[in-house]
Design an enzyme around this catalytic site. Structure first.
Site, PDB file in Angstrom:
ATOM      1  N   LYS A  13       3.867 -17.486 -22.911  1.00  0.00           N
ATOM      2  CA  LYS A  13       2.811 -18.419 -22.543  1.00  0.00           C
ATOM      3  C   LYS A  13       1.497 -18.041 -23.238  1.00  0.00           C
ATOM      4  O   LYS A  13       0.843 -18.858 -23.856  1.00  0.00           O
ATOM      5  CB  LYS A  13       2.650 -18.413 -21.018  1.00  0.00           C
ATOM      6  CG  LYS A  13       1.567 -19.326 -20.511  1.00  0.00           C
ATOM      7  CD  LYS A  13       1.531 -19.355 -18.985  1.00  0.00           C
ATOM      8  CE  LYS A  13       0.276 -20.069 -18.508  1.00  0.00           C
ATOM      9  NZ  LYS A  13       0.173 -20.143 -17.062  1.00  0.00           N
ATOM     10  N   GLY A  46       3.904 -18.864 -15.401  1.00  0.00           N
ATOM     11  CA  GLY A  46       5.018 -18.233 -16.127  1.00  0.00           C
ATOM     12  C   GLY A  46       6.322 -18.296 -15.344  1.00  0.00           C
ATOM     13  O   GLY A  46       7.376 -18.657 -15.874  1.00  0.00           O
ATOM     14  N   ARG A  47       6.264 -17.945 -14.064  1.00  0.00           N
ATOM     15  CA  ARG A  47       7.499 -17.883 -13.269  1.00  0.00           C
ATOM     16  C   ARG A  47       7.979 -19.264 -12.837  1.00  0.00           C
ATOM     17  O   ARG A  47       8.978 -19.387 -12.140  1.00  0.00           O
ATOM     18  CB  ARG A  47       7.308 -16.954 -12.073  1.00  0.00           C
ATOM     19  CG  ARG A  47       6.110 -17.272 -11.206  1.00  0.00           C
ATOM     20  CD  ARG A  47       5.786 -16.122 -10.263  1.00  0.00           C
ATOM     21  NE  ARG A  47       4.555 -16.340  -9.521  1.00  0.00           N
ATOM     22  CZ  ARG A  47       3.348 -15.985  -9.929  1.00  0.00           C
ATOM     23  NH1 ARG A  47       3.196 -15.408 -11.114  1.00  0.00           N
ATOM     24  NH2 ARG A  47       2.292 -16.189  -9.175  1.00  0.00           N
ATOM     25  N   LYS A  87      -0.690  -2.505 -17.144  1.00  0.00           N
ATOM     26  CA  LYS A  87      -0.790  -2.864 -18.569  1.00  0.00           C
ATOM     27  C   LYS A  87      -1.960  -2.123 -19.217  1.00  0.00           C
ATOM     28  O   LYS A  87      -1.842  -1.575 -20.316  1.00  0.00           O
ATOM     29  CB  LYS A  87      -1.056  -4.368 -18.721  1.00  0.00           C
ATOM     30  CG  LYS A  87       0.097  -5.276 -18.373  1.00  0.00           C
ATOM     31  CD  LYS A  87      -0.305  -6.714 -18.731  1.00  0.00           C
ATOM     32  CE  LYS A  87       0.617  -7.741 -18.120  1.00  0.00           C
ATOM     33  NZ  LYS A  87       0.151  -9.113 -18.296  1.00  0.00           N
ATOM     34  N   HIS A 121      31.280  -4.391  -1.358  1.00  0.00           N
ATOM     35  CA  HIS A 121      31.822  -3.040  -1.527  1.00  0.00           C
ATOM     36  C   HIS A 121      30.723  -2.044  -1.870  1.00  0.00           C
ATOM     37  O   HIS A 121      31.000  -0.965  -2.378  1.00  0.00           O
ATOM     38  CB  HIS A 121      32.912  -3.060  -2.600  1.00  0.00           C
ATOM     39  CG  HIS A 121      34.039  -3.964  -2.229  1.00  0.00           C
ATOM     40  ND1 HIS A 121      35.119  -3.543  -1.492  1.00  0.00           N
ATOM     41  CD2 HIS A 121      34.208  -5.293  -2.420  1.00  0.00           C
ATOM     42  CE1 HIS A 121      35.938  -4.571  -1.270  1.00  0.00           C
ATOM     43  NE2 HIS A 121      35.396  -5.642  -1.824  1.00  0.00           N
ATOM     44  N   GLU A 134       5.042  -6.529 -24.848  1.00  0.00           N
ATOM     45  CA  GLU A 134       6.494  -6.370 -25.037  1.00  0.00           C
ATOM     46  C   GLU A 134       7.023  -7.433 -26.012  1.00  0.00           C
ATOM     47  O   GLU A 134       7.787  -7.142 -26.945  1.00  0.00           O
ATOM     48  CB  GLU A 134       7.248  -6.515 -23.710  1.00  0.00           C
ATOM     49  CG  GLU A 134       7.035  -5.397 -22.726  1.00  0.00           C
ATOM     50  CD  GLU A 134       5.883  -5.650 -21.758  1.00  0.00           C
ATOM     51  OE1 GLU A 134       4.943  -6.399 -22.127  1.00  0.00           O
ATOM     52  OE2 GLU A 134       5.897  -5.085 -20.658  1.00  0.00           O
ATOM     53  N   GLU A 144       6.301 -12.041  -7.279  1.00  0.00           N
ATOM     54  CA  GLU A 144       5.058 -12.154  -8.041  1.00  0.00           C
ATOM     55  C   GLU A 144       4.157 -13.222  -7.410  1.00  0.00           C
ATOM     56  O   GLU A 144       2.939 -13.151  -7.498  1.00  0.00           O
ATOM     57  CB  GLU A 144       5.356 -12.496  -9.517  1.00  0.00           C
ATOM     58  CG  GLU A 144       4.197 -12.196 -10.442  1.00  0.00           C
ATOM     59  CD  GLU A 144       4.540 -12.262 -11.922  1.00  0.00           C
ATOM     60  OE1 GLU A 144       4.620 -11.193 -12.575  1.00  0.00           O
ATOM     61  OE2 GLU A 144       4.749 -13.368 -12.448  1.00  0.00           O
TER      62      GLU A 144
END
Ligand code: F6P
Length: 550
Positions: free
Chosen positions: A211, A273-274, A514, A390, A217, A359
Site C-alpha cells: 500500500k 491494509g488488512r 520498526k 491431536h 520487508e 491489528e
C-alpha cells in the site's frame, strides 16, 4: 462520560444489566439450556447467503441476546456502521474513510469520499486487473526474452500478503494449475530463496504488493528479486518492466523503484491494509482463479455487506458474532478466540484473521485517547481440524480456560479426484460435528462411572463441557462463500471495535518495533550506534556479532 460526551461503556445501564444477568446466569449448563428448549438447535440458527450459522451452543438465552443488542444500541454500533458505509472518516487517528465495502460495490453504486464517487475508479482498476490477468493466463504476457509468464511471485507482507495468500490456498481447486503462484513476505532471505530457487526467471513475474511502497520487508525482497532476475537473465533495467508489476497507492515510490506506472494497479488510502485483498492487492489471486471467479468472490463479500447494513438486529449475523465475543470477553474473562476450519483449503484462514482482528482491535485507548477500562480484542488462534484435535484440543476440553471457538465446515468437498477422498469427507465432518457436541455437553462423572471406569480415573475422564462454539456450515468453499466468510469476520470485528469505542482501523502499535529495528541494524552490521542500548539488548547484540565473527 468521555470526551465525546458518551457514557463510558462500563458505566452504561446496559453494561450493568449484563453484569447482573451474568451473575444470575452463573454456571448454567448448555445441557440445561438444550433441555429447556428442545428446538434450540434450529431456533438459534441464522442464515446469511450460503452460510448457516448455528449459535445454539453458546451460553446465552433470549434475554442475554436482548441485553447484548441493547449494549450495541447504547454504544451506537448502527450509527457508526452507517457512517462507515457512507464514506465518513471514521478512522479518526489517520483522518481516513473506511471503505473496503466500496471495493465490492456494484458498478452503478454511488459512494462518495470528499464529494467524489469512488465506485467508477474501483471498477476501472478491476477491469484493468481483469485484462492483465486474462493476458497472463492466456500466455500473452511475455517476459524480457519473449517467453510467456508461467510463474507469479507475490511480494508483500501483512495485508499485502496474508489475504491473497490465504485466498489462493482456499480457492486452489479453482486455480489454473499450469501456473505456479507463490507468496514471499518474510525479510528472512530464506523465504525469497525458496520461492525462486527452482523458477526460470525468463518465465517469472513479480507482483510487488505494498500500500505504502515503503515497507522495509517488501522493498528489500523486491530489490533482491530484481537483482536475482537481472543477474540470471544477464539483462539491464529494461527487463524490469516485463517482470515487475506493482499494487500500491503510492505511484511516486513505485516509479522510484523502476516499475513502469503503466504496470501499477492502484488502490486508495481509504482501504486499510488488512481489508485490502479484494482491491488491487488481489491481483495474484485474480491471475490464479481468473477474473470471473474473482468477481464471484466480490459478490459474496457484497452480499454480506448488504446483510450487515440492512438486516434487523435479531437476524444480523456479524452483529450477533461480535456481541457474543463481547459477552465472553467482558463477562467470562475469555482471553482468546479459536477459529477452527474443517477444511484443509482454509489452512491460512486463521492466520489471516489474526491480522484482521488483532491489528484492528488490539487497542487499549479509546477514540479520544483515554485508557479503556475493559477488555478489547482477543488473541485469535487456531489451525484446521482434524489436526488440532491431536494437539491443543485437550486444553479446550479439559483445561481451565474459557476458549470460545468457531467451527467452519462444508457439506461437499471441492476436490473431485478420487472417490475415496470424497468418502473421507464424511469422516472429516463427523469429527467436526462431534467436537462441538463434546465441547458443549461433555461427559458427566456418572456417565464415566457407568462405563466401569475405576473411581480414581473418573475425574480424569470427565468432561465438564459447557464450552461455547459457533458452527458455520456451507455447502462448498466457492469463491463467493469465501467472500461471504471474510466479510462476516470483517464486520464482526467492526461491531466489537464500535462497542469498545476504539479505532479499529489504525495500527500505531506496529511502529515502535520498526523504528527500533532501523536503529539496531547498523549496530549489527557496523558495530556503531549502540551506546544507548539497554543492557539486555546490548549483550544480545554483542553475542550476535561475535557469533557472526564480527
Ligand atoms: O506494519 C503493519 C502494516 O502497516 C499493515 O497494516 C499492513 O498490512 C502491512 O504493514 C503492509 O503494509 P504495506 O502494504 O504498506 O506494505
Amino acid at each position: 462520560m468521555n470526551a465525546q460526551g458518551r457514557t463510558k461503556l462500563n458505566q452504561t445501564p446496559e453494561w450493568a444489566a449484563l453484569a447482573e444477568h451474568r451473575e444470575a446466569f452463573g454456571r448454567t449448563h448448555l445441557r440445561q439450556l438444550f433441555a429447556d428448549e428442545p428446538e434450540r438447535g434450529s431456533a438459534y440458527t441464522l442464515t446469511v447467503g450460503d452460510l448457516h450459522v448455528d449459535y445454539s451452543k453458546h451460553l446465552v438465552t433470549d434475554e442475554t441476546l436482548r441485553l447484548l443488542r441493547g449494549l450495541a444500541d447504547a454504544t451506537g454500533v448502527a450509527g457508526l456502521r452507517d457512517a462507515m458505509f457512507r464514506g465518513e472518516k471514521i478512522n479518526t487517528t489517520e483522518d481516513r474513510a473506511v471503505l473496503h465495502t466500496a471495493l465490492r460495490a456494484p458498478r452503478d453504486a454511488v459512494i462518495e469520499v470528499d464529494g467524489e464517487n469512488v465506485v467508477p475508479a474501483v471498477h476501472a482498476v478491476l477491469d484493468k486487473m481483469a485484462a492483465f490477468s486474462e493476458r497472463v493466463r492466456a500466455g500473452g504476457w511475455t517476459g524480457h526474452t519473449g517467453r510467456p509468464v508461467k510463474n507469479v511471485v507475490n511480494i508483500g507482507i501483512g495485508g499485502s500478503d496474508l489475504g491473497p495468500a490465504m485466498a489462493y490456498e482456499a480457492l486452489r481447486s479453482f486455480t489454473d494449475r499450469s501456473l505456479t503462484v507463490r507468496f514471499v513476505s518474510n525479510v528472512d532471505g530464506a523465504d525469497l530463496h525458496e520461492a525462486v530457487r527452482d523458477l526460470d526467471p525468463a518465465e517469472t513475474l513479480f507482483v510487488v504488493a505494498s500500500k505504502t511502497f515503503t515497507t522495509i520487508e517488501t522493498i528489500t525482497n523486491a530489490t533482491s528479486a530484481r537483482d536475482w532476475l537481472l543477474t540470471e537473465l544477464k539483462a539491464g533495467q529494461e527487463a524490469v518492466a516485463r517482470h515487475f508489476v506493482a499494487l500500491s497507492t503510492n505511484a511516486e515510490k513505485v516509479a522510484d523503484f523502476g516499475i513502469d506506472t503503466a504496470n501499477m494497479f492502484e488502490f486508495w488510502d481509504w482501504v486499510g491494509g488488512r481489508y485490502s485483498y479484494d482491491s488491487a492487492i488481489g491481483l495474484s489471486l485474480m491471475i490464479a482463479i481468473g477474473p470471473e471467479r474473482f468477481r464471484e468472490m466480490l459478490d459474496g463479500f457484497h452480499l454480506v455487506d448488504e446483510h450487515f447494513r440492512t438486516a434487523p438486529a435479531e437476524e444480523n449475523v456479524p452483529l450477533l458474532l461480535g456481541l457474543l465475543g463481547i459477552w465472553y470477553g467482558q463477562f467470562f474473562d475469555a482471553q482468546s478466540h479459536a477459529v477452527l476450519p474443517y477444511s484443509h483449503y482454509l489452512s491460512k484462514f486463521t492466520a489471516y484473521l489474526q491480522q484482521l482482528d488483532m491489528e484492528s482491535n488490539g487497542k487499549s485507548v479509546d477514540r479520544d485517547g483515554a485508557p479503556v477500562e475493559w477488555q478489547t480484542g482477543p488473541v485469535v488462534w487456531g489451525t484446521p481440524g482434524t489436526n488440532g484435535q491431536h494437539a491443543y484440543y485437550q486444553l479446550i476440553h479439559q483445561g481451565t480456560k474459557t476458549v470460545p471457538a468457531d467451527f467452519i465446515g462444508f457439506a461437499s468437498p471441492v476436490h473431485d479426484l478420487l472417490p475415496g477422498l470424497i468418502a473421507q469427507h464424511d469422516l472429516l465432518m463427523a469429527n467436526f460435528f462431534a467436537q462441538t457436541q463434546a465441547l458443549a455437553f461433555g461427559k458427566t462423572p456418572d456417565e464415566v462411572r457407568a462405563e466401569g471406569v475405576p473411581e480414581e480415573l473418573v475425574p480424569h475422564k470427565t468432561f465438564r463441557g459447557n464450552h461455547p462454539t459457533t458452527t458455520i456450515l456451507a455447502d462448498r468453499l466457492t469463491p463467493s462463500v469465501l467472500g461471504q466468510l471474510i466479510a462476516l469476520y470483517e464486520h464482526k470485528v467492526f461491531v466489537q471495535g464500535a462497542v469498545w469505542n476504539i479505532d479499529s482501523f489504525d495500527q500505531w502499535g506496529v511502529e515502535l518495533g520498526k523504528v527500533l529495528a532501523k536503529k539496531i541494524e547498523p549496530v549489527l552490521t557496523e558495530g556503531t550506534g549502540g551506546e544507548n542500548l539497554d543492557s539486555s539488548t546490548a549483550h544480545l547484540v554483542e553475542t550476535y556479532r561475535s557469533l557472526r565473527g564480527r
